[in-house]
Design a protein around this motif. Structure first.
Motif, PDB file in Angstrom:
ATOM      1  N   SER A  60       0.872  -1.133   0.452  1.00  0.00           N
ATOM      2  CA  SER A  60      -0.242   0.118  -0.020  1.00  0.00           C
ATOM      3  C   SER A  60       1.028   1.417  -0.024  1.00  0.00           C
ATOM      4  CB  SER A  60      -0.862  -0.088   1.607  1.00  0.00           C
ATOM      5  OG  SER A  60      -1.362   1.059   1.334  1.00  0.00           O
ATOM      6  N   ALA A  61       0.313   2.022  -0.986  1.00  0.00           N
ATOM      7  CA  ALA A  61       1.645   3.371  -0.617  1.00  0.00           C
ATOM      8  C   ALA A  61       0.666   4.569   0.336  1.00  0.00           C
ATOM      9  CB  ALA A  61       1.382   4.190  -1.985  1.00  0.00           C
ATOM     10  N   GLU A  62      -0.434   4.155   0.487  1.00  0.00           N
ATOM     11  CA  GLU A  62      -1.195   4.748   2.152  1.00  0.00           C
ATOM     12  C   GLU A  62       0.097   4.855   3.222  1.00  0.00           C
ATOM     13  OE1 GLU A  62      -4.661   6.167   2.105  1.00  0.00           O
ATOM     14  OE2 GLU A  62      -4.789   4.472   1.547  1.00  0.00           O
ATOM     15  N   SER A  63       0.605   5.345   3.729  1.00  0.00           N
ATOM     16  CA  SER A  63       1.145   5.412   5.196  1.00  0.00           C
ATOM     17  C   SER A  63       0.210   5.093   6.243  1.00  0.00           C
ATOM     18  CB  SER A  63       1.597   6.508   6.006  1.00  0.00           C
ATOM     19  OG  SER A  63       1.074   6.978   5.933  1.00  0.00           O
ATOM     20  N   VAL A  64       0.727   4.993   7.443  1.00  0.00           N
ATOM     21  CA  VAL A  64      -0.499   4.604   8.932  1.00  0.00           C
ATOM     22  C   VAL A  64      -1.093   5.674   8.868  1.00  0.00           C
ATOM     23  CG1 VAL A  64      -0.637   3.907  11.163  1.00  0.00           C
ATOM     24  CG2 VAL A  64       0.950   2.561   9.610  1.00  0.00           C
ATOM     25  N   ALA A  65       0.291   6.899   8.775  1.00  0.00           N
ATOM     26  CA  ALA A  65      -1.072   8.197   9.402  1.00  0.00           C
ATOM     27  C   ALA A  65      -2.419   8.684   8.163  1.00  0.00           C
ATOM     28  CB  ALA A  65      -0.341   9.450   9.567  1.00  0.00           C
ATOM     29  N   ASP A  66      -2.366   7.584   7.471  1.00  0.00           N
ATOM     30  CA  ASP A  66      -3.414   8.225   6.244  1.00  0.00           C
ATOM     31  C   ASP A  66      -4.734   7.751   6.967  1.00  0.00           C
ATOM     32  OD1 ASP A  66      -1.624   9.980   4.923  1.00  0.00           O
ATOM     33  OD2 ASP A  66      -1.081   8.180   3.422  1.00  0.00           O
ATOM     34  N   GLN A  67      -3.815   6.299   7.534  1.00  0.00           N
ATOM     35  CA  GLN A  67      -5.248   5.349   8.201  1.00  0.00           C
ATOM     36  C   GLN A  67      -6.141   5.977   8.910  1.00  0.00           C
ATOM     37  OE1 GLN A  67      -6.387   3.233   5.830  1.00  0.00           O
ATOM     38  NE2 GLN A  67      -5.091   3.616   4.470  1.00  0.00           N
ATOM     39  N   ILE A  68      -5.481   7.136   9.808  1.00  0.00           N
ATOM     40  CA  ILE A  68      -5.318   7.631  11.492  1.00  0.00           C
ATOM     41  C   ILE A  68      -6.753   8.797  11.120  1.00  0.00           C
ATOM     42  CG2 ILE A  68      -5.153   7.887  13.896  1.00  0.00           C
ATOM     43  CD1 ILE A  68      -4.857   4.555  12.327  1.00  0.00           C
ATOM     44  N   GLN A  69      -7.973   8.695  11.746  1.00  0.00           N
ATOM     45  CA  GLN A  69      -8.599   9.699  11.688  1.00  0.00           C
ATOM     46  C   GLN A  69      -8.268  10.363  13.501  1.00  0.00           C
ATOM     47  OE1 GLN A  69     -12.929   9.629  10.973  1.00  0.00           O
ATOM     48  NE2 GLN A  69     -12.887  12.112  10.906  1.00  0.00           N
ATOM     49  N   VAL A  70      -7.733  11.608  13.116  1.00  0.00           N
ATOM     50  CA  VAL A  70      -7.780  12.863  14.647  1.00  0.00           C
ATOM     51  C   VAL A  70      -8.725  13.195  14.776  1.00  0.00           C
ATOM     52  CG1 VAL A  70      -6.400  13.850  16.065  1.00  0.00           C
ATOM     53  CG2 VAL A  70      -4.542  12.260  14.472  1.00  0.00           C
ATOM     54  N   ASN A  71      -9.510  13.298  15.798  1.00  0.00           N
ATOM     55  CA  ASN A  71     -10.825  13.823  16.597  1.00  0.00           C
ATOM     56  C   ASN A  71     -10.666  15.313  17.457  1.00  0.00           C
ATOM     57  OD1 ASN A  71     -12.581  13.251  13.859  1.00  0.00           O
ATOM     58  ND2 ASN A  71     -12.315  11.285  15.475  1.00  0.00           N
ATOM     59  N   LYS A  72     -11.332  16.198  17.883  1.00  0.00           N
ATOM     60  CA  LYS A  72     -11.041  17.032  19.224  1.00  0.00           C
ATOM     61  C   LYS A  72     -10.132  17.155  19.932  1.00  0.00           C
ATOM     62  CE  LYS A  72     -15.929  16.389  18.981  1.00  0.00           C
ATOM     63  NZ  LYS A  72     -17.018  14.838  20.001  1.00  0.00           N
ATOM     64  N   PRO A  73      -8.953  16.851  18.877  1.00  0.00           N
ATOM     65  CA  PRO A  73      -7.901  16.843  20.118  1.00  0.00           C
ATOM     66  C   PRO A  73      -7.155  18.953  21.015  1.00  0.00           C
ATOM     67  CG  PRO A  73      -7.427  18.028  17.951  1.00  0.00           C
ATOM     68  CD  PRO A  73      -8.553  17.180  17.230  1.00  0.00           C
ATOM     69  N   TYR A  74      -6.805  18.348  22.398  1.00  0.00           N
ATOM     70  CA  TYR A  74      -6.754  19.382  22.550  1.00  0.00           C
ATOM     71  C   TYR A  74      -5.491  19.221  23.999  1.00  0.00           C
ATOM     72  CZ  TYR A  74      -9.416  18.079  26.704  1.00  0.00           C
ATOM     73  OH  TYR A  74      -9.702  16.866  27.751  1.00  0.00           O
ATOM     74  N   VAL A  75      -5.523  20.865  24.482  1.00  0.00           N
ATOM     75  CA  VAL A  75      -4.161  20.596  25.688  1.00  0.00           C
ATOM     76  C   VAL A  75      -4.940  21.185  26.606  1.00  0.00           C
ATOM     77  CG1 VAL A  75      -2.174  21.600  26.124  1.00  0.00           C
ATOM     78  CG2 VAL A  75      -2.315  21.127  23.455  1.00  0.00           C
ATOM     79  N   GLY A 132       6.398   4.826  11.117  1.00  0.00           N
ATOM     80  CA  GLY A 132       7.517   6.343  11.019  1.00  0.00           C
ATOM     81  C   GLY A 132       6.410   7.634  10.527  1.00  0.00           C
ATOM     82  N   SER A 133       5.127   7.190   9.979  1.00  0.00           N
ATOM     83  CA  SER A 133       4.788   7.926   9.090  1.00  0.00           C
ATOM     84  C   SER A 133       4.350   9.039  10.131  1.00  0.00           C
ATOM     85  CB  SER A 133       3.727   7.715   8.816  1.00  0.00           C
ATOM     86  OG  SER A 133       2.499   6.608   8.965  1.00  0.00           O
ATOM     87  N   GLY A 146       4.955   7.389  19.645  1.00  0.00           N
ATOM     88  CA  GLY A 146       5.456   8.622  19.457  1.00  0.00           C
ATOM     89  C   GLY A 146       4.737  10.194  19.604  1.00  0.00           C
ATOM     90  N   ALA A 147       5.185  11.553  19.850  1.00  0.00           N
ATOM     91  CA  ALA A 147       4.843  12.466  20.144  1.00  0.00           C
ATOM     92  C   ALA A 147       5.733  13.638  19.778  1.00  0.00           C
ATOM     93  CB  ALA A 147       3.313  12.494  20.826  1.00  0.00           C
ATOM     94  N   GLU A 148       5.209  14.292  18.904  1.00  0.00           N
ATOM     95  CA  GLU A 148       6.199  15.705  19.412  1.00  0.00           C
ATOM     96  C   GLU A 148       5.783  17.299  19.031  1.00  0.00           C
ATOM     97  OE1 GLU A 148       8.464  14.720  14.975  1.00  0.00           O
ATOM     98  OE2 GLU A 148       9.216  13.556  15.850  1.00  0.00           O
ATOM     99  N   THR A 207       3.271  17.016  16.617  1.00  0.00           N
ATOM    100  CA  THR A 207       2.780  15.746  16.200  1.00  0.00           C
ATOM    101  C   THR A 207       2.370  14.689  16.150  1.00  0.00           C
ATOM    102  OG1 THR A 207       4.578  17.225  14.983  1.00  0.00           O
ATOM    103  CG2 THR A 207       4.235  14.638  14.103  1.00  0.00           C
ATOM    104  N   LEU A 208       2.119  13.588  15.753  1.00  0.00           N
ATOM    105  CA  LEU A 208       1.793  12.470  16.305  1.00  0.00           C
ATOM    106  C   LEU A 208       2.714  10.862  15.385  1.00  0.00           C
ATOM    107  CD1 LEU A 208      -2.184  11.888  16.366  1.00  0.00           C
ATOM    108  CD2 LEU A 208      -0.376  12.788  18.433  1.00  0.00           C
TER     109      LEU A 208
END
Length: 156
Positions: A22-37, A135-136, A65-67, A129-130
């Motif tokens: 697959s040309a798609e990365s894992v990051a392309d498969q994950i939907q991030v909803n309602k992030p907050y700090v 590595g994506s 990981g996250a950055e 950054t997630l």
């Protein structure tokens, strides 16, 4: 030599066409909803980020990981109960089961921002950054929210 190269190329094309590559990365498969700090009081050196992650793929994946430029160190954490006390501890990964939603929330899994480099003002957007197991990376803009204290009404 040319014939062998052509066979290898044909094999790669067929392998890719079979859906095994697959040309798609894992990051392309994950939907991030309602992030907050979480906003923190002045002088507090640490904060946390929360969100929900939906794995839209048919395969299991993991956040590893996250950055963020706002903290010296960013770690994945969870809360555990030990000896009657809630304790926070780092985790190596957050499993993202195929087709499921995983919530990073207060009292559970979260992204820990350690050694804040700046004040976190409510309404401000914080870049995070997630990082996934392949590595994506996924860039997230998380608004800073003031901590809401929920108090139970006392009955007399």
């Amino acid at each position: 030599m040319l014939k062998r190269s052509a066979m290898v190329l044909l094999g790669l094309v067929l392998f890719g066409a079979s859906g095994l590559v697959s040309a798609e990365s894992v990051a392309d498969q994950i939907q991030v909803n309602k992030p907050y700090v979480r906003a923190v009081p002045p002088g507090q050196p640490n904060s946390a980020s929360f969100m929900s992650l939906h794995n839209g793929d048919s395969r299991d994946h993991a956040l590893v990981g996250a950055e963020s430029p706002v903290a010296k160190v960013v770690e994945l954490h969870t809360h555990t109960m030990k000896d009657g006390m809630m304790r926070m501890r780092p985790v190596d990964r957050v499993d993202l089961p195929a087709g499921k939603k995983v919530s990073l929330q207060p009292g559970g899994l979260h992204v820990m921002l350690i050694g804040l480099k700046q004040k976190l003002q409510p309404g401000e957007e914080i870049p995070i950054t997630l990082v996934f197991e392949d590595g994506s990376k996924a860039m997230v803009s998380a608004p800073v929210r003031k901590l809401q204290m929920h108090m139970k009404k006392m009955q007399h």
